[in-house]
Scaffold this motif. Sequence first.
Motif, PDB file in Angstrom:
ATOM      1  N   ARG A   1       0.873  -1.179   0.000  1.00  0.00           N
ATOM      2  CA  ARG A   1       0.000   0.000   0.000  1.00  0.00           C
ATOM      3  C   ARG A   1       0.903   1.220   0.000  1.00  0.00           C
ATOM      4  NH1 ARG A   1       1.302  -2.168   4.940  1.00  0.00           N
ATOM      5  NH2 ARG A   1       0.774  -1.075   6.858  1.00  0.00           N
ATOM      6  N   PRO A   2       0.356   2.411  -0.277  1.00  0.00           N
ATOM      7  CA  PRO A   2       1.225   3.584  -0.410  1.00  0.00           C
ATOM      8  C   PRO A   2       2.135   3.842   0.798  1.00  0.00           C
ATOM      9  CG  PRO A   2      -0.951   4.089  -1.250  1.00  0.00           C
ATOM     10  CD  PRO A   2      -1.040   2.718  -0.647  1.00  0.00           C
ATOM     11  N   VAL A   3       1.667   3.524   2.017  1.00  0.00           N
ATOM     12  CA  VAL A   3       2.482   3.858   3.198  1.00  0.00           C
ATOM     13  C   VAL A   3       3.412   2.722   3.631  1.00  0.00           C
ATOM     14  CG1 VAL A   3       0.767   5.488   4.120  1.00  0.00           C
ATOM     15  CG2 VAL A   3       0.693   3.083   4.823  1.00  0.00           C
ATOM     16  N   GLN A   4       3.438   1.625   2.879  1.00  0.00           N
ATOM     17  CA  GLN A   4       4.172   0.453   3.358  1.00  0.00           C
ATOM     18  C   GLN A   4       5.634   0.743   3.671  1.00  0.00           C
ATOM     19  OE1 GLN A   4       4.704  -2.887   0.643  1.00  0.00           O
ATOM     20  NE2 GLN A   4       4.653  -4.312   2.368  1.00  0.00           N
ATOM     21  N   LYS A   5       6.320   1.395   2.746  1.00  0.00           N
ATOM     22  CA  LYS A   5       7.754   1.612   2.952  1.00  0.00           C
ATOM     23  C   LYS A   5       8.013   2.559   4.136  1.00  0.00           C
ATOM     24  CE  LYS A   5      11.985   2.524   0.360  1.00  0.00           C
ATOM     25  NZ  LYS A   5      12.503   3.081  -0.900  1.00  0.00           N
ATOM     26  N   ALA A   6       7.120   3.526   4.307  1.00  0.00           N
ATOM     27  CA  ALA A   6       7.248   4.448   5.447  1.00  0.00           C
ATOM     28  C   ALA A   6       7.094   3.679   6.758  1.00  0.00           C
ATOM     29  CB  ALA A   6       6.208   5.555   5.342  1.00  0.00           C
ATOM     30  N   GLU A   7       6.092   2.791   6.816  1.00  0.00           N
ATOM     31  CA  GLU A   7       5.866   1.992   8.034  1.00  0.00           C
ATOM     32  C   GLU A   7       7.081   1.108   8.326  1.00  0.00           C
ATOM     33  OE1 GLU A   7       3.266   2.956   9.531  1.00  0.00           O
ATOM     34  OE2 GLU A   7       1.377   2.522   8.520  1.00  0.00           O
ATOM     35  N   LEU A   8       7.574   0.442   7.286  1.00  0.00           N
ATOM     36  CA  LEU A   8       8.702  -0.478   7.482  1.00  0.00           C
ATOM     37  C   LEU A   8       9.961   0.287   7.895  1.00  0.00           C
ATOM     38  CD1 LEU A   8       8.194  -2.997   4.524  1.00  0.00           C
ATOM     39  CD2 LEU A   8       7.517  -3.251   6.922  1.00  0.00           C
ATOM     40  N   THR A   9      10.120   1.484   7.375  1.00  0.00           N
ATOM     41  CA  THR A   9      11.284   2.302   7.721  1.00  0.00           C
ATOM     42  C   THR A   9      11.246   2.669   9.198  1.00  0.00           C
ATOM     43  OG1 THR A   9      11.395   3.190   5.491  1.00  0.00           O
ATOM     44  CG2 THR A   9      12.480   4.478   7.214  1.00  0.00           C
ATOM     45  N   ARG A  10      10.071   3.089   9.661  1.00  0.00           N
ATOM     46  CA  ARG A  10       9.903   3.423  11.077  1.00  0.00           C
ATOM     47  C   ARG A  10      10.187   2.223  11.974  1.00  0.00           C
ATOM     48  NH1 ARG A  10       4.952   5.134  13.434  1.00  0.00           N
ATOM     49  NH2 ARG A  10       3.923   3.972  11.789  1.00  0.00           N
TER      50      ARG A  10
END
Length: 306
Positions: free
Chosen positions: A73-82
Amino acid sequence: MKSLLFSRFLLLLPWVLIVIIVLDIDSSRAPLPALSPRGGAEGGSGGARPPAPRRRPEAALPTIYAITPTYSRPVQKAELTRLANTFRQVSRLHWILVEDAAARSELVTRFVAGAGLPCTHLHVPTPRRYKRPGLPRATEQRNAGLAWLRQRHQHLPPPQPGVLFFADDDNTYSLELFQEMRTTRKVSVWPVGLVGGRRYERPVVENGKVVGWYTGWRADRPFAIDMAGFAVSLQVILSHPKAVFKRRGSQPGMQESDFLKQITTVEELEPKANNCTKVLVWHTRTEKVNLANEPKYHLDTINIEV
Ligand code: UGA
Ligand code: MN
């Protein structure tokens, strides 16, 4: 006057240096305190100095296995980075990242390669019929993580100190939480913030035992706790090889209870976070991004992974 002071200083200097060198040699020769066997009797001869505390070698720390289901989903990479930024600060943490997909995605594969922590990258798709609102999420992914863990340890000799924890990709985890769960003997529990329609939910503890649940939602749940509110020792996972998340008969919010009742009882739970009085994890949820202005067809001159 000045020259008198200077000559005194020169006279003293060699002696000061000798004293420093002797002290240094002495301390480096001091014998290391003998390691007493664990649980062995201490002391004995009266007046003897207790052995200096030795820092626990890293190798003796139980490994924390974090199973994280994740989907595109659009926020996946942001979530995984956090999440990776948190996990990277935790020693001996092994990340089991399970993609809800028919194949490993390029995005997650690249991400894992640069994550900078021990990571196992698995994938299993959720069958289409279960991808509906109101149905539990990530059942197949958590089971894939459990299967990997059991398989990996089948061939390793005991003891294998380890702790398993289900870490959804959108929650917020304090570093203190990992210190707390590391000492899990069987199954440990703690409060979770921003869940169940309240500021927090928590196990109610009396005399060191869990006696009930502070919750605003379905208080009749046998274990009224979110997925982020418990950890299980690896030994318990291995000694209950059939304990999994079930699709059949499962209701939303009951996955935790259905799983926990296969491996433990409420009486057996180990309260953490100061007898369940501290919130060290938050069930945060990321708002859906607004892509209203995203062009239908690719307009930019380059392709960027977001
Ligand atoms: C709550 C609980 O905190 C979850 O542990 C539980 O799985 C979930 O309800 C549920 O309904 O089953 P919630 O914030 O509503 O969590 O769920 P999400 O954060 O959207 O999903 C939980 C995890 O499953 C996340 O790590 C997410 O990436 C993953 N997921 C979600 C998938 O792998 N596939 C999906 O289609 C949806
Ligand atoms: Mn969530």
